[in-house]
Design a protein around this motif. Structure first.
Motif, mmCIF file in Angstrom:
data_model
loop_
_atom_site.group_PDB
_atom_site.id
_atom_site.type_symbol
_atom_site.label_atom_id
_atom_site.label_comp_id
_atom_site.label_asym_id
_atom_site.label_seq_id
_atom_site.Cartn_x
_atom_site.Cartn_y
_atom_site.Cartn_z
ATOM 1 N N ALA A 81 2.594 -7.270 -0.970
ATOM 2 C CA ALA A 81 1.289 -7.913 -1.130
ATOM 3 C C ALA A 81 1.124 -8.443 -2.544
ATOM 4 O O ALA A 81 1.679 -7.908 -3.493
ATOM 5 C CB ALA A 81 0.163 -6.923 -0.816
ATOM 6 N N GLY A 82 0.362 -9.496 -2.661
ATOM 7 C CA GLY A 82 0.067 -10.095 -3.949
ATOM 8 C C GLY A 82 -1.410 -10.004 -4.275
ATOM 9 O O GLY A 82 -2.189 -9.378 -3.557
ATOM 10 N N TRP A 83 -1.787 -10.613 -5.382
ATOM 11 C CA TRP A 83 -3.195 -10.706 -5.800
ATOM 12 C C TRP A 83 -3.859 -9.337 -5.936
ATOM 13 O O TRP A 83 -4.982 -9.129 -5.479
ATOM 14 C CB TRP A 83 -3.979 -11.576 -4.830
ATOM 15 C CG TRP A 83 -3.718 -13.024 -4.995
ATOM 16 C CD1 TRP A 83 -2.691 -13.719 -4.439
ATOM 17 C CD2 TRP A 83 -4.459 -13.957 -5.776
ATOM 18 N NE1 TRP A 83 -2.750 -15.029 -4.812
ATOM 19 C CE2 TRP A 83 -3.838 -15.204 -5.631
ATOM 20 C CE3 TRP A 83 -5.587 -13.849 -6.574
ATOM 21 C CZ2 TRP A 83 -4.310 -16.339 -6.279
ATOM 22 C CZ3 TRP A 83 -6.049 -14.990 -7.199
ATOM 23 C CH2 TRP A 83 -5.412 -16.216 -7.047
ATOM 24 N N ALA A 84 -3.223 -8.398 -6.521
ATOM 25 C CA ALA A 84 -3.766 -7.056 -6.744
ATOM 26 C C ALA A 84 -4.185 -6.375 -5.455
ATOM 27 O O ALA A 84 -5.018 -5.473 -5.467
ATOM 28 C CB ALA A 84 -4.946 -7.082 -7.741
ATOM 29 N N ALA A 85 -3.618 -6.807 -4.337
ATOM 30 C CA ALA A 85 -3.934 -6.170 -3.058
ATOM 31 C C ALA A 85 -3.409 -4.738 -3.055
ATOM 32 O O ALA A 85 -2.379 -4.444 -3.646
ATOM 33 C CB ALA A 85 -3.315 -6.959 -1.913
ATOM 34 N N HIS A 86 -4.104 -3.888 -2.380
ATOM 35 C CA HIS A 86 -3.747 -2.471 -2.347
ATOM 36 C C HIS A 86 -3.100 -2.085 -1.027
ATOM 37 O O HIS A 86 -3.282 -0.977 -0.542
ATOM 38 C CB HIS A 86 -5.000 -1.624 -2.605
ATOM 39 C CG HIS A 86 -5.596 -1.880 -3.939
ATOM 40 N ND1 HIS A 86 -5.093 -1.315 -5.075
ATOM 41 C CD2 HIS A 86 -6.617 -2.670 -4.333
ATOM 42 C CE1 HIS A 86 -5.796 -1.736 -6.120
ATOM 43 N NE2 HIS A 86 -6.721 -2.563 -5.693
ATOM 44 N N LEU A 87 -2.333 -3.010 -0.440
ATOM 45 C CA LEU A 87 -1.765 -2.784 0.883
ATOM 46 C C LEU A 87 -0.891 -1.536 0.934
ATOM 47 O O LEU A 87 -1.049 -0.704 1.821
ATOM 48 C CB LEU A 87 -0.987 -4.019 1.338
ATOM 49 C CG LEU A 87 -0.407 -3.970 2.742
ATOM 50 C CD1 LEU A 87 -1.505 -3.754 3.779
ATOM 51 C CD2 LEU A 87 0.359 -5.250 3.035
ATOM 52 N N ALA A 88 0.028 -1.391 0.003
ATOM 53 C CA ALA A 88 0.918 -0.222 0.028
ATOM 54 C C ALA A 88 0.126 1.073 -0.105
ATOM 55 O O ALA A 88 0.412 2.054 0.581
ATOM 56 C CB ALA A 88 1.959 -0.331 -1.076
ATOM 57 N N GLY A 89 -0.874 1.085 -0.971
ATOM 58 C CA GLY A 89 -1.697 2.284 -1.145
ATOM 59 C C GLY A 89 -2.532 2.614 0.078
ATOM 60 O O GLY A 89 -2.656 3.781 0.461
ATOM 61 N N VAL A 90 -3.095 1.616 0.706
ATOM 62 C CA VAL A 90 -3.877 1.830 1.930
ATOM 63 C C VAL A 90 -2.970 2.388 3.022
ATOM 64 O O VAL A 90 -3.343 3.314 3.745
ATOM 65 C CB VAL A 90 -4.559 0.516 2.378
ATOM 66 C CG1 VAL A 90 -5.085 0.607 3.795
ATOM 67 C CG2 VAL A 90 -5.676 0.154 1.412
ATOM 68 N N ILE A 91 -1.760 1.843 3.114
ATOM 69 C CA ILE A 91 -0.802 2.337 4.101
ATOM 70 C C ILE A 91 -0.416 3.784 3.787
ATOM 71 O O ILE A 91 -0.416 4.644 4.668
ATOM 72 C CB ILE A 91 0.434 1.417 4.149
ATOM 73 C CG1 ILE A 91 0.054 0.101 4.834
ATOM 74 C CG2 ILE A 91 1.607 2.086 4.848
ATOM 75 C CD1 ILE A 91 1.136 -0.959 4.782
ATOM 76 N N ALA A 92 -0.109 4.071 2.529
ATOM 77 C CA ALA A 92 0.299 5.425 2.142
ATOM 78 C C ALA A 92 -0.801 6.450 2.403
ATOM 79 O O ALA A 92 -0.509 7.610 2.693
ATOM 80 C CB ALA A 92 0.706 5.453 0.676
ATOM 81 N N ALA A 93 -2.054 6.027 2.320
ATOM 82 C CA ALA A 93 -3.169 6.946 2.562
ATOM 83 C C ALA A 93 -3.260 7.365 4.021
ATOM 84 O O ALA A 93 -3.859 8.392 4.333
ATOM 85 C CB ALA A 93 -4.487 6.296 2.128
ATOM 86 N N GLU A 94 -2.635 6.599 4.917
ATOM 87 C CA GLU A 94 -2.765 6.844 6.358
ATOM 88 C C GLU A 94 -1.535 7.463 7.008
ATOM 89 O O GLU A 94 -1.510 7.643 8.217
ATOM 90 C CB GLU A 94 -3.081 5.521 7.077
ATOM 91 C CG GLU A 94 -4.370 4.861 6.667
ATOM 92 C CD GLU A 94 -5.606 5.597 7.175
ATOM 93 O OE1 GLU A 94 -5.477 6.511 8.026
ATOM 94 O OE2 GLU A 94 -6.708 5.271 6.710
ATOM 95 N N THR A 95 -0.481 7.782 6.216
ATOM 96 C CA THR A 95 0.755 8.276 6.818
ATOM 97 C C THR A 95 1.487 9.217 5.873
ATOM 98 O O THR A 95 1.228 9.213 4.667
ATOM 99 C CB THR A 95 1.691 7.098 7.193
ATOM 100 O OG1 THR A 95 2.827 7.598 7.901
ATOM 101 C CG2 THR A 95 2.140 6.330 5.966
ATOM 102 N N ILE A 96 2.414 9.982 6.449
ATOM 103 C CA ILE A 96 3.323 10.769 5.615
ATOM 104 C C ILE A 96 4.700 10.117 5.547
ATOM 105 O O ILE A 96 5.598 10.637 4.890
ATOM 106 C CB ILE A 96 3.447 12.225 6.101
ATOM 107 C CG1 ILE A 96 4.030 12.294 7.513
ATOM 108 C CG2 ILE A 96 2.095 12.932 6.027
ATOM 109 C CD1 ILE A 96 4.472 13.689 7.934
#
Length: 181
Positions: A70-85
């Motif tokens: 993701a670009g533009w300071a998007a927090h996609l990886a963090g949002v994904i990490a918050a929902e899975t192990i």
């Protein structure tokens, strides 16, 4: 959309179709190791519900690693990490006026307890994310581990052999060229 006939082991998520030219490097690397994967466009900001639903079912669908670009300071990886192990590998995309620095910081600066393995900005990061996913999968797959060993041997041979031969040719041509002023 599965890219191989086998069940996907890696999920690749990107925030926008404009990220596709960068994330294509991950596809190529996974294809090279014959690792099946699936790809989705999901946004932490524009489609948070769909993103969470995808991630919450990832493990039960057989995915073992998730790559998020993701670009533009998007927090996609963090949002994904918050929902899975599952392991989450973040790829900062250089699509903003800040040339990916905003993406890098938003991906790497995760709060304690929500880890994201952050790769380099851009195409090199996408390729390394795929290779890191292969390394994770190879811990349980001896055939994949051998393919990784062969890949590393090939890279070493290219440096020691071909690249040094080209350097020697360049130096010989430089030495025999007429001297300037």
């Amino acid at each position: 959309m599965s890219q191989k006939k086998d069940a996907p082991l890696v999920g690749i998520v990107m925030g926008s179709d404009s990220d596709l030219p960068i994330m294509e490097e991950a596809f190529k690397a996974l294809d090279g190791f014959e690792v099946p994967y699936e790809v989705r466009i999901l946004s932490a900001h524009r489609s948070p519900g769909a993103t969470a639903a995808y991630v919450k079912t990832a493990a039960e669908r057989g995915l073992q690693v998730l790559i998020a670009g993701a670009g533009w300071a998007a927090h996609l990886a963090g949002v994904i990490a918050a929902e899975t192990i599952l392991p989450v590998l973040g790829v900062p995309i250089d699509s903003s006026p800040l040339q990916g620095m905003d993406s890098l910081l938003s991906t790497v600066q995760m709060p304690p307890g929500i880890p994201v393995a952050t790769m380099a900005i851009g195409k090199g990061g996408a390729r390394n994310a795929a290779l890191f996913a292969v390394q994770i999968l190879a811990l349980q797959d001896p055939l994949l581990a051998e393919k990784l060993h062969a890949h590393k041997r090939k890279m070493a041979e290219e440096v020691v052999g071909e690249k040094n031969r080209k350097l020697e040719d360049y130096l010989a041509a430089r030495k025999s060229a007429p001297k300037g002023k």
